[in-house]
Motif scaffolding. Sequence first.
Motif, PDB file in Angstrom:
ATOM      1  N   CYS A  60       0.838  -1.183   0.000  1.00 14.47           N
ATOM      2  CA  CYS A  60       0.000   0.000   0.000  1.00 14.47           C
ATOM      3  C   CYS A  60       0.877   1.238   0.000  1.00 14.47           C
ATOM      4  O   CYS A  60       1.958   1.258   0.576  1.00 14.47           O
ATOM      5  CB  CYS A  60      -0.899  -0.023   1.237  1.00 14.47           C
ATOM      6  SG  CYS A  60      -1.942   1.430   1.365  1.00 14.47           S
ATOM      7  N   CYS A 118      -0.556   2.411   6.491  1.00 16.01           N
ATOM      8  CA  CYS A 118      -1.234   1.141   6.221  1.00 16.01           C
ATOM      9  C   CYS A 118      -0.201   0.030   6.136  1.00 16.01           C
ATOM     10  O   CYS A 118       0.840   0.182   5.510  1.00 16.01           O
ATOM     11  CB  CYS A 118      -2.015   1.238   4.910  1.00 16.01           C
ATOM     12  SG  CYS A 118      -2.842  -0.302   4.452  1.00 16.01           S
ATOM     13  N   SER A 171      -0.746  -3.051   4.955  1.00 11.78           N
ATOM     14  CA  SER A 171      -1.137  -4.138   4.058  1.00 11.78           C
ATOM     15  C   SER A 171       0.054  -4.659   3.261  1.00 11.78           C
ATOM     16  O   SER A 171       0.798  -3.896   2.655  1.00 11.78           O
ATOM     17  CB  SER A 171      -2.209  -3.655   3.070  1.00 11.78           C
ATOM     18  OG  SER A 171      -3.453  -3.554   3.731  1.00 11.78           O
ATOM     19  N   CYS A 184      -6.128  -0.390  -2.322  1.00 10.70           N
ATOM     20  CA  CYS A 184      -6.000  -1.076  -1.033  1.00 10.70           C
ATOM     21  C   CYS A 184      -7.327  -0.935  -0.274  1.00 10.70           C
ATOM     22  O   CYS A 184      -8.141  -0.061  -0.576  1.00 10.70           O
ATOM     23  CB  CYS A 184      -4.859  -0.442  -0.241  1.00 10.70           C
ATOM     24  SG  CYS A 184      -4.604  -1.213   1.367  1.00 10.70           S
ATOM     25  N   CYS A 207      -7.717   0.333   2.368  1.00  8.33           N
ATOM     26  CA  CYS A 207      -7.742   1.656   3.013  1.00  8.33           C
ATOM     27  C   CYS A 207      -8.014   2.757   2.003  1.00  8.33           C
ATOM     28  O   CYS A 207      -8.137   3.924   2.359  1.00  8.33           O
ATOM     29  CB  CYS A 207      -6.424   1.922   3.750  1.00  8.33           C
ATOM     30  SG  CYS A 207      -5.057   2.327   2.649  1.00  8.33           S
TER      31      CYS A 207
HETATM   32 ZN   LIG Z   1      -3.622   0.385   2.519  1.00  5.76          ZN
END
Ligand SMILES: [Zn+2]
Length: 202
Positions: free
Chosen positions: A137, A142, A144, A160, A162
């Motif tokens: 990400c 974040c 991820s 993502c 987010c």
């Molecule tokens: Zn993210």
Amino acid sequence: RRRRNRLVPYYNSEGQLQGWVREEKSQNTRPATSLPQPIRHSQLPISTRPTAPLESNVAPAPAKLTTPIPSAAPPSWDGFPDGRIKCHFTPQQIEDTSQLVVYWAADKLPGKRGSPTAATPDKGNISRFNCAGVVECDSKVCLSQIAPGENILRQLQSECTCGSKLFHRSCRFQWSIARYIDGAVFESNHTHTHSRYTHLLV
Ligand SMILES: [Zn+2]
Ligand SMILES: [Zn+2]
């Protein structure tokens, strides 16, 4: 009964496999009374030493008892190898690790057909892989880390969870598995440029 000489691994002080030497079947190595101590045998982890008699119909030759025990599988093979590794797996350890399962998404590199029944790892069946990196990400906050799929470009078209953009981070981690008559040798280099996946798919 086997005509070929067995290959015996030898190790450095850290217990890492350094290479293989042929066990010569000469007069010098036959006497059981004053065999030289196996190299670094005492430094092998306790768990690699035999705790039970070998299951075998044939009584092992005395010389075999002093053969250094090949290093065991890493104490916890979790399928996410990282860093420089070189270790030997017995057929039992290969079974215990689901055939040396690796969960990193990877690209297959040219290997070597060889033969899984070859007497030495270098003549064995060798497969090589390069870690496929991670889809990450763009957001600094974040965490991820998404496993790359078959089509990374398509993954990157998604956002993502987010809402931020995704990008692909490549990775230099490579590994090889050489299968031969006595098991397999796993070898890897480099450290991953990323951590473990948090998501399998976007
Ligand atoms: Zn993210
Ligand atoms: Zn990687």
